[in-house]
Design a protein around this motif. Structure first.
Motif, short mmCIF file in Angstrom:
data_model
loop_
_atom_site.label_atom_id
_atom_site.label_comp_id
_atom_site.label_asym_id
_atom_site.label_seq_id
_atom_site.Cartn_x
_atom_site.Cartn_y
_atom_site.Cartn_z
N TYR A 1 0.85 -1.20 0.00
CA TYR A 1 0.00 0.00 0.00
C TYR A 1 0.89 1.25 0.00
CZ TYR A 1 -4.17 2.81 0.71
OH TYR A 1 -5.19 3.73 0.53
N TYR B 1 -4.46 -3.32 -3.23
CA TYR B 1 -5.80 -3.66 -2.71
C TYR B 1 -5.98 -5.18 -2.55
CZ TYR B 1 -6.73 1.24 -3.40
OH TYR B 1 -6.67 2.61 -3.30
N SER C 1 -12.34 3.30 -5.73
CA SER C 1 -11.21 4.17 -5.40
C SER C 1 -10.67 4.72 -6.73
CB SER C 1 -10.15 3.38 -4.62
OG SER C 1 -9.21 4.26 -4.05
C1 AVI Z 1 -9.40 5.73 2.46
N1 AVI Z 1 -9.17 5.35 1.06
C2 AVI Z 1 -8.43 6.40 0.35
C3 AVI Z 1 -8.55 4.04 0.88
C4 AVI Z 1 -8.32 3.76 -0.63
O1 AVI Z 1 -7.21 3.37 -0.95
O2 AVI Z 1 -9.22 3.98 -1.43
C5 AVI Z 1 -9.42 2.94 1.48
C6 AVI Z 1 -8.88 1.58 1.19
N2 AVI Z 1 -9.57 0.61 0.67
C7 AVI Z 1 -8.81 -0.46 0.56
N3 AVI Z 1 -7.61 -0.17 1.00
C8 AVI Z 1 -7.63 1.10 1.43
#
Ligand code: AVI
Ligand code: SAH
Length: 329
Positions: A63, A214, A291
């Motif tokens: 991430y 993800y 997203s």
């Molecule tokens: C909060 N948001 C920006 C995250 C995204 O990456 O869209 C939420 C997330 N969903 C899965 N991983 C993180």
């Protein structure tokens, strides 16, 4: 400095507000689960456990957004903040506010860290965030607001200007474009001439890199995804079996977005008090999040639709993530 809080909401009995919030949640869930593509709003990931799972995601090697945005803030804020003269920081979807500290540090360095307004739906997490900031930034007034930013913008009546509004993490991407424009427009509507809007966006890039972010190897994102069902069980008395749903996340290249789904592993029926029973066929999915990924042009388009213009734009060397400063157009 004295408290600037405007409403008596913090002092009065919160039970009616909770009942209204649950009625709204039930209505949203009913609408979302009766659509041909079942869908639930991503704000329902975030109870205390969901917020903690998101924090765990931010530390995963796959991430990249959080650490990339943090590095951008660390290098840019000490220069930007004194130039803007920022005295108040209003943050949408603040979460742990861990990166926001880089903005607050720059405000403090310039001798003008006066007010911080973190806004979030995750109530318990928000109060922990506020307590930590009050401890670490004596003299800073911290005025948290538990609110749904897709509906309202809770602001103190008196706010030292100029203010910086911040929407970090790429959370703008979790809103459909029309909703994102409404949200940006709501902020634009309260901006005074010297105020600015700092928005973090995840950039379009190699799909493999995005999909890996993800679909982490430890399964933290899968647990985060399933947490929404636990939230529905807890808040609405639903009887979802979270383990009867698997995580799926894929990049949709035409719309430039990740979609996260929960996939029903079998034919099953779920009961939510107040609603008709909900049937799931094996393989049927609930879309729990989009997203959206951006480039400078797509951000300029969103901004323009909300009467904002990009005043400044910074990306990392790999063009993974960007910070945009919006000014009134
Ligand atoms: C909060 N948001 C920006 C995250 C995204 O990456 O869209 C939420 C997330 N969903 C899965 N991983 C993180
Ligand atoms: N800004 C932090 C957290 C991002 S996670 C960061 O960059 O790391 C998204 C945050 O937005 C969570 O804390 C979540 O509770 C909050 N959030 C999501 N939808 C929201 C909504 N509709 N209204 C208010 N807060 C929301």
């Amino acid at each position: 400095m004295r408290s600037h809080r405007t409403t008596a909401a913090a002092r009065i009995d919160r039970r009616p507000a909770v009942a209204v919030a649950n009625a709204r949640m039930l209505a949203e869930v009913a609408a979302g689960l009766s659509a041909p593509q079942k869908e639930l709003p991503p704000k329902y990931f975030y109870d205390q456990r969901g917020s903690e799972l998101f924090e765990a995601i931010t530390r995963l090697p796959e991430y990249y957004p959080t650490r990339t945005e943090r590095a951008l803030l660390a290098s840019w804020m000490p220069d930007l903040i004194p130039r803007l003269g920022t005295r108040s920081l209003v943050e949408l979807g603040a979460g742990s506010a861990e990166k926001s500290r880089l903005i607050l540090d720059a405000m403090r360095g310039a001798g003008q860290a006066e007010l911080y307004v973190p806004i979030d739906v995750s109530a318990t997490f928000l109060s922990l965030t506020a307590a930590g900031l009050r401890r670490d930034y004596p003299g800073l007034v911290v005025e948290p607001a538990i609110a749904d930013i897709s509906e309202e913008l809770c602001l103190p009546r008196r706010m030292p200007r100029p203010a910086l509004y911040a929407f970090l993490g790429g959370t703008i991407g979790n809103f459909y474009p029309a909703a994102a424009i409404r949200l940006l427009g709501r902020v634009r509507g309260v901006m005074a001439p010297g105020d600015r809007f700092l928005v973090g966006v995840d950039l379009r890039k190699d799909w493999g890199r995005i999909e890996a972010a993800y679909n982490d190897s430890l399964g933290v994102t899968a647990e985060f995804n399933r947490n929404m069902l636990r939230v529905l069980n807890h808040e609405l008395g639903a009887d979802f079996d979270p383990m009867a749903f698997t995580h799926r996340a894929f990049y949709e290249p035409v719309l430039h977005r990740i979609e996260m789904h929960l996939v029903s592993t079998r034919d099953q029926q779920v009961t939510i008090p107040g609603l008709d029973p909900i049937d799931f066929a094996a393989g049927e999915t609930i879309r729990t999040e989009i997203s959206c990924k951006h480039d400078r042009q797509s951000v300029a388009q969103l901004f323009a639709a909300a009467r904002l213009r990009i005043e400044a734009w910074r990306t990392d060397a790999e063009s993974l993530f960007a910070l945009a400063v919006g000014a009134p157009a």
